[in-house]
Design an enzyme around this catalytic site. Structure first.
Site, PDB file in Angstrom:
ATOM      1  N   HIS A 299      40.579  32.289  41.970  1.00 38.55           N
ATOM      2  CA  HIS A 299      41.618  33.289  41.774  1.00 38.55           C
ATOM      3  C   HIS A 299      41.494  34.361  42.864  1.00 38.55           C
ATOM      4  CE1 HIS A 299      44.462  35.544  39.225  1.00 38.55           C
ATOM      5  NE2 HIS A 299      43.837  36.621  39.668  1.00 38.55           N
TER       6      HIS A 299
ATOM      7  N   ASP B 154      39.921  28.843  38.338  1.00 41.16           N
ATOM      8  CA  ASP B 154      40.577  30.076  37.893  1.00 41.16           C
ATOM      9  C   ASP B 154      40.865  29.946  36.407  1.00 41.16           C
ATOM     10  OD1 ASP B 154      42.241  32.246  37.425  1.00 41.16           O
ATOM     11  OD2 ASP B 154      43.673  31.772  39.001  1.00 41.16           O
TER      12      ASP B 154
ATOM     13  N   SER C  77      49.061  37.100  40.364  1.00 44.54           N
ATOM     14  CA  SER C  77      48.317  37.371  39.132  1.00 44.54           C
ATOM     15  C   SER C  77      49.170  38.174  38.143  1.00 44.54           C
ATOM     16  CB  SER C  77      46.997  38.070  39.469  1.00 44.54           C
ATOM     17  OG  SER C  77      46.115  38.054  38.377  1.00 44.54           O
TER      18      SER C  77
END
Length: 313
Positions: free
Chosen positions: A284, A254, A159
């Protein structure tokens, strides 16, 4: 594709817990809430050792955690992977990626150096990037001391950590080092764009919300004008040639899916060797919730394969 049953169960579990989204919390409370992910990670594989230490940073000492894998079949130094945790540059720490880093070390046979970079909003951009680049330089310079090979150093992150890994790869190319063999980007933040199809389709109700990403970006950048700074936003780079081999993983459900996949395409168009994989049906953050969504564990084998290929010979 439909959502994976494991992901559906995870969403139901989180809904039952009634935890508010991060953007409705104060930063200290959000950081404390992040520790809840530890309960969703399952049992990690064994490693030979885990050592906490500090290394010199741009404005002081940077805490790191060094994971040494169990001895493998091949003698001699092993690759080194410098890992940057996710959490929107605001939350996350060494503990929340302890399990994933153990898995990464076990799967790849590499020494993993996990970096506790400075967080926003106390330390806005470029503090996190500066710490991560400095840690990568240190890891390359001290690879032999760690039992690693200084010619086989890679960066990785999930991320916001994927954003930092991509940015460090750009900086290493631009600044003449250290030479990196791979960048392992797990559902990375690559662009400042909330108008993609994946943001429209997955921006609410799928673990990571559009509003949460806006909250993260606001804390990270503060009053700064993003402009075209590629170290804040790798997708803004005009030139992606000459970068190390890349693994880019995305999740179907996501909001960051499209920007990650667009970055993978641009890398390939620039002549970079790219392995891109969409985890169909997944949310995610599945690396932080591997105990609840074990189907996502295939990502560690993927990264091991890419690293082996990048370091062959």
């Amino acid at each position: 594709m439909p959502m994976h049953p494991e992901a559906e169960r995870l969403l139901a579990l989180l809904a039952e817990a009634g935890a508010p989204p991060f953007e409705e919390l104060t930063v200290p409370v959000a950081r404390t809430a992040t520790q809840g992910f530890l309960e969703l990670q399952g049992e990690p594989p064994g490693v030979a050792s885990v050592v906490a230490r500090t290394i010199p940073g741009p404005v002081g000492e940077v805490p790191v955690r060094v994971y040494t894998p169990l001895p493998g079949s091949a003698p001699g130094p092993v690759p080194v992977v410098v890992y940057f945790h996710g959490g929107g540059w605001v939350i996350g720490n060494l503990d929340v990626v302890d399990n994933p880093c153990r898995r990464l070390a076990a799967a790849t046979g590499a020494v993993v150096v996990s970096v506790d970079y400075r967080l926003a909003p106390e330390h806005r951009y470029p503090a996190a990037f500066d710490d991560c680049y400095a840690a990568t330089v240190w890891a390359a310079q001290h690879a032999a001391e760690l039992g690693g090979d200084p010619t086989r150093v890679a960066v990785a992150g999930d991320s916001a950590g994927g954003n930092l890994a991509a940015a460090v790869a750009l900086a290493a190319r631009d600044r003449g080092g250290p030479v990196l063999v791979a960048q392992l980007l797990i559902y990375p933040v690559t662009d400042f764009d909330f108008g993609t199809e994946s943001y429209r389709d997955n921006g609410d109700g799928y673990l990571l919300n559009k509003a949460t990403m806006q909250w993260f970006w606001a804390h990270y950048l503060g009053a700064l004008d993003l402009g075209d700074d590629p170290y804040a936003c790798p997708a803004r780079s005009n030139d992606l040639a000459g970068l190390p081999a890349a693994y880019v993983a995305t999740s179907e459900f996501d909001p960051l899916r499209d920007e990650g996949e667009a970055y993978a395409r641009r890398l390939a168009e620039a002549g970079v060797k790219v392995t891109a994989k969409r985890f169909d049906g997944m949310l995610h953050g599945f690396v932080w919730t591997a105990g609840a969504v074990p189907s996502g564990l295939a990502i560690f084998d993927d990264m091991a394969a890419v690293l082996r290929q990048a370091t062959a010979g």
